[in-house]
Motif scaffolding. Structure first.
Motif, short mmCIF file in Angstrom:
data_model
loop_
_atom_site.label_atom_id
_atom_site.label_comp_id
_atom_site.label_asym_id
_atom_site.label_seq_id
_atom_site.Cartn_x
_atom_site.Cartn_y
_atom_site.Cartn_z
N UNK A 87 0.82 -1.22 0.00
CA UNK A 87 0.00 0.00 0.00
C UNK A 87 0.85 1.26 0.00
N UNK A 88 2.14 1.16 0.37
CA UNK A 88 3.02 2.31 0.41
C UNK A 88 3.80 2.52 -0.89
N UNK A 89 3.68 1.57 -1.83
CA UNK A 89 4.37 1.67 -3.10
C UNK A 89 3.49 2.41 -4.09
N UNK A 90 4.01 3.49 -4.68
CA UNK A 90 3.21 4.34 -5.57
C UNK A 90 2.87 3.63 -6.88
N UNK A 91 3.82 2.84 -7.38
CA UNK A 91 3.58 2.17 -8.67
C UNK A 91 4.41 0.92 -8.76
N UNK A 92 3.83 -0.11 -9.30
CA UNK A 92 4.57 -1.35 -9.55
C UNK A 92 4.36 -1.75 -11.01
N UNK A 93 5.42 -2.15 -11.70
CA UNK A 93 5.27 -2.57 -13.09
C UNK A 93 4.51 -3.88 -13.19
N UNK A 94 3.74 -4.00 -14.26
CA UNK A 94 3.05 -5.26 -14.48
C UNK A 94 4.01 -6.28 -15.10
N UNK A 95 3.53 -7.48 -15.28
CA UNK A 95 4.38 -8.57 -15.77
C UNK A 95 4.96 -8.26 -17.15
N UNK A 96 4.15 -7.68 -18.02
CA UNK A 96 4.61 -7.37 -19.38
C UNK A 96 5.70 -6.31 -19.37
N UNK A 97 5.56 -5.29 -18.51
CA UNK A 97 6.57 -4.23 -18.40
C UNK A 97 7.90 -4.80 -17.91
#
Length: 343
Positions: free
Chosen positions: A4-14
């Motif tokens: 919840x503290x992470x602003x953005x996480x890449x998806x699997x494809x990225x």
């Protein structure tokens, strides 16, 4: 840190399309943890894989990526190999589609703009290298640059590499004493500067500061001045040269010196705020491998990207961006002046 503290996480494809993932596939490594472990325990394996992945080019192949037999502080790079920063940043793009794409987009504090394709940049680098050769500058000579973020800073850094010279960037905010100490320690024979430049709307009379330092610099033979602000400057006949006049009649092509992979190319000094400034010497391979690793693997910089990093040319990030960006084949955005002016 929770999710919840992470602003953005890449998806699997990225993740799968990232430079880091491609590098790991090249090395045949399945997980990031495995990559870290092998890099720690087998640094030669890691750097050899990195150089191949980056397609860092050599005139003569090396036998070993690194030699640490004399101890870590005296590590030698790419034993027996020969190369040049300019070979990898400029020459490699001749005859490719990259040669016609933008290499540099520049904006002055006064709103002036200039664009350079890789072809344009190559031409200007060759002309500058020819001009410096005409002044007698060659392998091993130290060229100091006391420049704001103007296109000529990038051109000079690459032209020096072509010559096999050693580039020494100086912070554009230095006074005469700080400049002099570094000129003397490095035994610099050439200083490249501007007549003046703008910072927060005020004129910085760079040439006057350079003149004060040069008057006491025993090794300095030439000052090359970029015409930027058009302010009146003092002139020493025989020592001072206008950049545009020196480069005007030089050919659009210039040979690139074949250098030992570990030959010195860059001399960067510490700030000197806590003691006498200390110079760090970087070569044509080790520094390049590290900075391209930072931008390509850690920041995922790609050929189709544009990079803007607000920094002065006199600190290590200045050389980092003007060298690593063209090695990747990306576009550098270079901006003169302060980031918080005019708004």
């Amino acid at each position: 840190m929770s999710d919840s503290e992470i602003a953005w996480q890449p998806d699997t494809a990225t993740i799968a399309s990232s430079n880091m993932a491609a590098f790991m596939r090249t090395l045949g490594v399945g997980t990031y943890e495995e990559l870290l472990h092998r890099a720690d325990t087998e640094p030669g394996w890691f750097f050899e894989g990195l150089l191949k992945h980056l397609d860092y080019r050599f005139y003569r192949p090396y036998s070993r990526a690194i030699d640490e037999s004399a101890g870590l502080p005296w590590t030698k790079w790419c034993i027996g190999g020969t190369t040049n920063v300019a070979l990898n940043a400029i020459d490699r793009w001749r005859g490719t589609p990259t040669y016609e794409k933008l290499a540099l987009v520049w904006e002055g504090e006064d709103g002036a703009r200039k664009n350079f394709t890789y072809r344009d940049l190559d031409r200007e680098v060759c002309r500058c290298a020819g001009a410096l050769r005409a002044l007698g500058i060659s392998r091993g000579d130290v060229i100091a640059i006391y420049l704001p973020n103007v296109p000529e800073a990038m051109v000079a850094m690459l032209a020096g590499a072509k010559l096999g010279a050693i580039m020494m960037p100086l912070f554009s905010g230095f006074g005469a004493d700080a400049m002099l100490s570094r000129l003397e320690l490095a035994r610099a024979s050439v200083l490249v500067t501007v007549d003046g430049s703008s910072r927060r709307g005020k004129l910085v009379d760079a040439k006057a500061i350079a003149d004060e330092a040069a008057a006491r610099a025993a090794w300095l033979k030439h000052i090359v001045i970029v015409r930027r602000a058009g302010n009146p400057i003092a002139w020493t006949e025989g020592r001072d040269h206008w950049w545009h006049e020196l480069c005007a009649n030089q050919p659009d092509d210039a040979p690139t010196e074949e250098m030992d992979a570990d030959a010195p190319y860059l001399l960067v000094f510490t700030s000197g705020t806590t003691g006498k400034p200390k110079g760090v010497v970087h070569g044509h391979t080790g520094f390049m491998a590290k900075i391209v690793m930072d931008l390509s693997l850690c920041m995922d910089l790609r050929a189709e990207d544009r990079l803007l990093w607000m920094t002065d040319m006199g600190w290590v990030v200045g050389p980092l961006i003007v060298l690593a960006t063209p090695i990747v084949g990306a576009t550098l955005i270079l901006v003169e002046g302060a980031p918080n002016f005019p708004d």
